[in-house]
Design a protein around this motif. Structure first.
Motif, PDB file in Angstrom:
ATOM      1  N   ILE A 116      22.589  27.947  12.186  1.00  0.00           N
ATOM      2  CA  ILE A 116      22.327  28.447  10.904  1.00  0.00           C
ATOM      3  C   ILE A 116      23.897  28.682  10.283  1.00  0.00           C
ATOM      4  N   PRO A 117      24.622  27.710  10.004  1.00  0.00           N
ATOM      5  CA  PRO A 117      25.975  27.945   9.724  1.00  0.00           C
ATOM      6  C   PRO A 117      26.155  29.099   8.535  1.00  0.00           C
ATOM      7  N   HIS A 118      25.362  29.224   7.616  1.00  0.00           N
ATOM      8  CA  HIS A 118      25.559  29.990   6.534  1.00  0.00           C
ATOM      9  C   HIS A 118      24.819  31.299   6.792  1.00  0.00           C
ATOM     10  N   ALA A 119      24.460  31.674   7.914  1.00  0.00           N
ATOM     11  CA  ALA A 119      23.708  32.997   8.308  1.00  0.00           C
ATOM     12  C   ALA A 119      24.841  34.084   7.994  1.00  0.00           C
ATOM     13  N   ARG A 177      33.303  38.248  12.878  1.00  0.00           N
ATOM     14  CA  ARG A 177      33.088  38.381  11.494  1.00  0.00           C
ATOM     15  C   ARG A 177      31.745  38.554  11.037  1.00  0.00           C
ATOM     16  N   PHE A 178      31.551  39.837  10.900  1.00  0.00           N
ATOM     17  CA  PHE A 178      30.158  40.365  10.575  1.00  0.00           C
ATOM     18  C   PHE A 178      30.447  40.292   8.991  1.00  0.00           C
ATOM     19  N   TRP A 185      35.152  41.323   2.652  1.00  0.00           N
ATOM     20  CA  TRP A 185      35.627  40.737   1.759  1.00  0.00           C
ATOM     21  C   TRP A 185      36.085  39.378   1.763  1.00  0.00           C
ATOM     22  N   GLU A 186      36.715  38.868   3.166  1.00  0.00           N
ATOM     23  CA  GLU A 186      36.863  37.402   2.956  1.00  0.00           C
ATOM     24  C   GLU A 186      35.687  36.714   3.365  1.00  0.00           C
ATOM     25  N   GLU A 187      34.661  37.134   3.942  1.00  0.00           N
ATOM     26  CA  GLU A 187      33.744  36.338   4.027  1.00  0.00           C
ATOM     27  C   GLU A 187      32.831  36.297   2.793  1.00  0.00           C
ATOM     28  N   ASN A 188      32.959  37.388   1.957  1.00  0.00           N
ATOM     29  CA  ASN A 188      32.128  37.139   0.561  1.00  0.00           C
ATOM     30  C   ASN A 188      33.039  36.104  -0.234  1.00  0.00           C
ATOM     31  N   LYS A 189      34.253  36.058  -0.168  1.00  0.00           N
ATOM     32  CA  LYS A 189      35.056  35.147  -0.979  1.00  0.00           C
ATOM     33  C   LYS A 189      34.594  33.672  -0.726  1.00  0.00           C
ATOM     34  N   ALA A 235      33.263  41.150  -4.011  1.00  0.00           N
ATOM     35  CA  ALA A 235      33.921  42.112  -3.593  1.00  0.00           C
ATOM     36  C   ALA A 235      33.404  42.390  -2.212  1.00  0.00           C
ATOM     37  N   PRO A 236      33.827  43.392  -1.610  1.00  0.00           N
ATOM     38  CA  PRO A 236      33.618  43.708  -0.111  1.00  0.00           C
ATOM     39  C   PRO A 236      31.989  43.698   0.114  1.00  0.00           C
TER      40      PRO A 236
END
Length: 505
Positions: A307-310, A339-340, A384-388, A446-447
C-alpha cells in the motif's frame, strides 16, 4: 426542591452528563452509557450544564499515575453542587472504578454508584437502587456480563461509528494495567459483527472503525488465526460501506494475510496505527513486547510495498525504566526509518499496579523531558516532510464535523482523506454536510494538516450526509449535547488529535 424541579431538567425528565477519560474503548463505552441512560428516559443535559445535570457519570481511566487525583479533584468540585441539589446523583465507572472499587466511596462518600468495566449495562438499575435505598451502590463484576454491542447506543456521529469486535487483552506488557481491568480477550462472532455493520450502514453510516484492545489478535478466542483478515474482506462486500478502519493492532499479531486484506479490500483505508513503544530491543524485552526492531521495521516495509500511499502512525513511550541514551537513539533510528505520518508520544509515568512501576532504573524527569523534546522535534520534521509529498495530489475527503477549530473564521470546511490526514478546504457555494464527500487538490502542507485552497472539484452528496442532516434537524428541538471528551481517535473523529490514552497496544 427536588432535582427534577430544577432548570436543568427538561420537561420533567431527568438530565445526564457523561465525562470520559482515557482510550478509544472508553469513548465507545460512553456511547453505550449514554444510550442506556436515554433508553431509561434520561435526556442529555445542555452543554452549559457543567455538572448541573441530575446525573453525572465519570467514565474513568487508570493508566496514568495521577488518574485518581484527577478523578477525586473533579468529584470534590461536584460535592457542593450535589449538597445543594437534593436528588442529584454521581456515578463512577471505567478502569479506575474497576481497580479502586470501595476506595472511591470511602474517599468521596457523596458518590452514589460505582460500577466496573464488565457491567456497564447495570448503570440505570444501580442509579435507581441508590435512589430508593438512599445509599451508595458498589457493584464490580469480575468478568464480562454482556458484550457491549448488545446495549443501547447514543452514537456521537451520524455518519461514522465504532464497531467493537473484541474486549480484553491477552498481552502482559509491563507498563500496562488494562488487561487486569478489562480481562482476557473475548471475541464476538463474525456474523454478529457484520450484522451490526450492516445495520449501521442501513442507518446512513458510511465509515466504521473496528475496535479492540488488540484488534488484530481477533480470532484467538474463537480458534481462527486468520479471522481478522477474513473480517476485513467481509466488510468489503457490504454495499454502502465506503470506509473501513481499525485500531489498534499489535506487531506480534500483524500477519501477511492482514496486509493482503488491507491492500485488496477496496473500502479498507490506506492507514495503519502501529504502536512501537520503543525502538530498543532491550527496552522492548523489559516491556515484555513480543517483537524486536527488525520485526517491526519489516512490517512497515511490507505495508508500504503493498500500500504505497499508506499513512502509518504510532505510539512511543520515552523514559521507560532502564532506558539508556543508546536505547533512546535506537527509538530515533526507527522513527527515521519508518517515517511515521504522526507519532503519539508519551513520557513514561508509573501505572500503579504494573510491574514497570516497581522496576529499578526509573529515569529522572529532566532526562525524560529532554529526550521527549528531541523525539517530538524529529517527528515534527518528518511529519511535515511526509505531508509535503501530498501537495498536488487530488483526494476524496469525507467532510467532518468539528474537526477545524478555525473553519468559521477562515470560511473553510474540514475533512479526512482516505489515509486519515486532516484537510481544510475552501467552502464551496454548494451545500456540503458532514458525511458528504468532496474532491479537492492539495495546495499546502503543515506538520499536522493539509490545505486545499482552490475551488472544490466535486461534491458528492451521500446517504451519510442525509443521516447527519436528519439527526441535526431532529435534535435542534432538543437540548444541546455534552461532548464526551478525550481522546479523539478513530471514528467518529478518526485520527487522534491528542494522545491515544493507554498506549497499551
Amino acid at each position: 426542591m427536588s432535582s427534577i424541579d430544577r432548570s436543568q431538567s427538561v420537561g420533567g425528565t431527568r438530565t445526564y452528563e457523561v465525562r470520559t477519560y482515557g482510550c478509544q474503548m472508553n469513548v465507545h463505552d460512553s456511547e453505550r452509557l449514554s444510550g442506556l441512560l436515554e433508553d431509561a428516559g434520561y435526556v442529555r443535559a445542555p452543554e452549559s450544564a457543567d455538572g448541573d445535570a441530575d446525573v453525572v457519570v465519570f467514565n474513568t481511566c487508570a493508566v496514568r499515575e495521577n488518574a485518581d487525583n484527577k478523578l477525586y479533584g473533579n468529584l470534590g468540585h461536584l460535592a457542593p453542587k450535589k449538597a445543594s441539589r437534593p436528588g442529584m446523583q454521581i456515578a463512577v465507572g471505567g478502569c479506575l472504578a474497576q481497580k479502586d472499587r470501595d476506595t472511591i466511596v470511602k474517599r468521596a462518600p457523596w458518590v452514589d454508584v460505582v460500577f466496573g468495566t464488565h457491567n456497564i449495562g447495570k448503570l440505570p438499575v444501580l442509579l435507581e437502587r441508590a435512589r430508593v435505598q438512599e445509599e451508595a451502590q458498589v457493584e464490580i463484576a469480575e468478568s464480562l456480563e454482556a458484550f457491549p454491542s448488545t446495549l443501547p447506543t447514543r452514537r456521537e456521529s451520524a455518519y461514522a461509528a465504532w464497531v467493537s469486535i473484541s474486549v480484553g487483552c491477552n498481552n502482559t506488557c509491563t507498563f500496562c494495567i488494562v488487561p487486569a481491568l478489562r480481562g482476557k480477550e473475548k471475541d464476538r462472532r463474525p456474523g454478529d459483527i457484520l450484522a451490526e455493520v450492516e445495520a449501521l450502514v442501513a442507518e446512513g453510516v458510511s465509515e466504521i472503525t473496528l475496535l479492540g484492545q488488540n484488534v488484530n489478535a481477533y480470532g484467538s478466542d474463537i480458534g481462527d488465526r486468520e479471522a481478522f483478515s477474513k473480517l476485513l474482506r467481509a466488510c468489503g462486500n457490504i454495499e454502502g460501506l465506503e470506509r473501513v478502519r481499525f485500531t489498534s493492532p499489535h506487531p506480534r499479531d500483524f500477519t501477511d494475510d492482514v496486509i493482503a486484506a488491507m491492500a485488496e479490500t477496496p473500502n479498507a483505508m490506506p492507514q495503519l496505527h502501529m504502536p512501537l513503544q520503543s525502538g530498543s530491543d532491550p527496552v522492548l524485552k523489559a516491556m515484555r513486547r513480543s517483537y524486536r526492531q527488525e520485526r517491526y521495521l519489516g512490517i512497515i516495509e511490507k505495508v508500504r510495498a503493498a500500500i504505497p500511499h499508506a499513512a502509518i502512525t504510532t505510539d512511543i513511550i520515552v523514559g521507560f525504566p532502564g532506558e539508556t541514551e543508546e536505547d533512546f537513539e535506537q527509538t530515533l533510528h526507527v522513527v527515521r526509518e519508518a517515517r511515521f505520518a504522526q507519532a503519539y508520544t508519551f513520557q513514561y509515568s508509573k501505572r500503579p499496579g504494573t510491574p514497570a512501576a516497581e522496576m529499578d532504573g526509573q529515569i529522572p524527569k529532566a532526562v525524560v523531558q529532554e529526550r521527549y523534546e528531541r523525539l517530538v522535534a524529529l517527528q515534527e520534521e518528518i511529519s511535515w516532510e511526509e505531508n509535503k509529498k501530498q501537495v498536488g495530489r487530488t483526494l476524496e475527503l469525507m467532510v467532518a464535523e468539528g474537526e477545524g477549530r478555525k473553519d468559521g473564521a477562515t470560511h473553510r470546511l474540514s475533512g479526512r482523506a482516505p489515509d486519515n490526514r486532516l484537510v481544510h478546504f475552501t467552502k464551496p457555494e454548494q451545500e456540503v454536510r458532514p458525511g458528504d464527500v468532496v474532491t479537492v487538490e492539495i495546495t499546502y502542507a503543515a506538520p499536522h494538516h493539509l490545505l486545499a485552497e482552490g475551488a472544490v472539484l466535486d461534491v458528492r452528496r451521500t446517504r451519510a450526509g442525509d443521516a447527519w442532516e436528519k439527526r441535526n434537524t431532529t435534535e435542534q428541538a432538543k437540548p444541546a449535547g455534552v461532548l464526551l471528551g478525550l481522546p479523539k481517535i478513530g471514528v467518529p473523529e478518526p485520527m487522534p488529535a491528542v494522545a491515544s490514552g493507554c498506549g497499551c497496544d
